[in-house]
Design a protein around this motif. Structure first.
Motif, short mmCIF file in Angstrom:
data_model
loop_
_atom_site.label_atom_id
_atom_site.label_comp_id
_atom_site.label_asym_id
_atom_site.label_seq_id
_atom_site.Cartn_x
_atom_site.Cartn_y
_atom_site.Cartn_z
N GLY A 169 -16.34 13.93 -8.72
CA GLY A 169 -15.53 14.48 -9.79
C GLY A 169 -14.68 13.42 -10.48
N PHE A 208 -14.01 20.19 -16.89
CA PHE A 208 -13.51 21.20 -15.95
C PHE A 208 -12.88 22.31 -16.80
N ARG A 214 -13.60 28.21 -10.23
CA ARG A 214 -12.41 27.85 -11.00
C ARG A 214 -12.75 27.55 -12.46
N TYR A 230 -16.04 25.96 -7.28
CA TYR A 230 -15.77 25.10 -8.43
C TYR A 230 -16.31 25.73 -9.70
N ASP A 269 -8.17 17.67 -4.38
CA ASP A 269 -9.59 18.01 -4.39
C ASP A 269 -10.29 17.11 -5.39
N ASP A 276 -11.68 17.94 -8.09
CA ASP A 276 -11.42 18.35 -9.47
C ASP A 276 -9.97 18.05 -9.84
#
Length: 374
Positions: free
Chosen positions: A13, A79, A88, A177, A316, A318
């Motif tokens: 990520g 994202f 998410r 995710y 994390d 992300d």
């Protein structure tokens, strides 16, 4: 000796900005993507690493490529929130964001790799990893459709994935995710980590050997996205209580997914080292530092205080907020200054290098000896 050269880019990520920092450390801020790629004959990437590869193929300077990772708006275009629970982020939003960033570079892979670049230097073959969900097996998107390692494509040949589509598939971490699989061209895909290719070094070595490149004539640079070993909470014991059963199931699913997506990818560089003819140490006092694989990856230990290990472990992959990205930048600053250890190809239980290098400076010197600029 003239060696075939491989660039391997791990998933991770937003942490993939560490790979850009490593490339800047090797080639300089003003180096352009096509000139960096021309130093290699094969480039393999997964997930966050495929985002780095995409920026290199856009022929950005490394400074501009780093800027993409530091730009919160660009991060949020990939994202893209909100997704449908429990995801998410919105998978369709990610594909749209990738296409917007890549712009005219969103072409079929054979049109962006395995060809001459902007200044006439040959760009490498491309290998982007993903997981074919209906087939339940890994899939590799290639720029060289005639690669000896690729299965024959029965007629009529399906159109090649575009660069945005391949990156979308490769970076589509599921369940916690992104809210859906990556869907395009009649296919359905998850992140290549699900196939065990979060670090693509070993599968890249297989591809190279398939071309007939000989062990001993191949050099592989493996760039990671930091190995931060966390201390997971212990799993609750089994229970007959349905509420506790469901809670445990949720925890187990989370642990399993993170074990796949954040697994320490150290085994892949070691497998590549052996496949490419690297020697093994004969005793602990004689580490192998002249192997065909050079691993560059920050490896902050539990005692790391700057940035604090516990804070890094809580991040994390992300990491979208500016304060989170600033921590990753700080980690890479200290790694480049040799104040945070480098992950070697193989270490013992105490972290002492047995194959490879415990400092970034040692890894850089080894790569420069192995593969001087063309």
């Amino acid at each position: 000796m003239t060696r075939h050269r491989i660039l391997s880019l791990d998933g991770g990520g937003a942490w993939a900005l560490i790979q850009v920092r490593a490339l800047i450390n090797l080639y300089g801020l003003s180096a352009r993507g096509h000139d960096v790629l021309a130093e290699f004959d094969l480039a393999a990437a997964n997930s966050g690493g495929s985002l780095v590869l995409g920026g290199l193929l856009m022929d950005l300077t490394l400074e501009e490529l780093l800027g993409l990772f530091l730009d919160q708006a660009k991060r949020r275009s990939i994202f893209a929130a909100p997704g449908i629970w429990p995801g998410r982020y919105a998978a369709t939003g990610k594909l749209a964001g990738l296409r917007a960033i890549l712009g005219p570079w969103d072409k079929p892979l054979p049109e962006v790799g395995s060809r001459a670049g902007n200044r006439g230097r040959l760009l490498p073959h491309l290998l982007i990893c993903a997981y074919d969900l209906p087939a339940q097996r890994g899939v590799l998107f290639r720029s060289d459709l005639s690669s000896p390692s690729a299965a024959f494509e029965p007629p009529p040949r399906r159109p090649s994935a575009s660069l945005a589509e391949a990156i979308h598939a490769s970076s589509n971490a599921p369940v916690l995710y992104f809210d859906d699989a990556a869907r395009f061209g009649g296919g359905t895909y998850w992140d290549g980590a699900i196939a065990g290719w979060n670090c693509p070094a070993a599968i890249a070595a297989v591809e190279a050997l398939g071309y007939g490149w000989r062990p001993g004539e191949i050099a592989l640079l493996s760039l990671g996205t930091a190995r931060v070993d966390g201390r997971e909470k212990p799993l609750a014991p089994p229970s007959e209580d349905m509420g506790l059963k469901l809670r445990r199931l949720g925890v187990e699913v989370g642990y399993m997914l993170r074990a796949i997506l954040k697994e320490p990818p150290n085994s892949a560089p070691l497998h590549a080292h052996i496949m490419l003819g690297g020697r093994l140490p004969t005793n602990p006092a004689d580490p192998v530092e002249d192997g065909p694989v050079v691993r560059m990856n920050p490896n902050p230990g539990l005692a790391n205080a700057d940035p604090p290990h516990a804070v890094l472990a809580a991040l994390d992959m992300d990491a979208v907020a500016d304060q989170d990205v600033a921590l990753i930048v700080r980690l890479s600053d200290r790694w480049i200054a040799n104040q945070v250890p480098n992950e070697p190809v193989r270490a013992n239980r105490l972290g002492t290098p047995e194959i490879g290098h415990g400092t970034l400076a040692g890894a850089v010197a080894a790569w420069q000896r192995l593969a001087p600029p063309r």
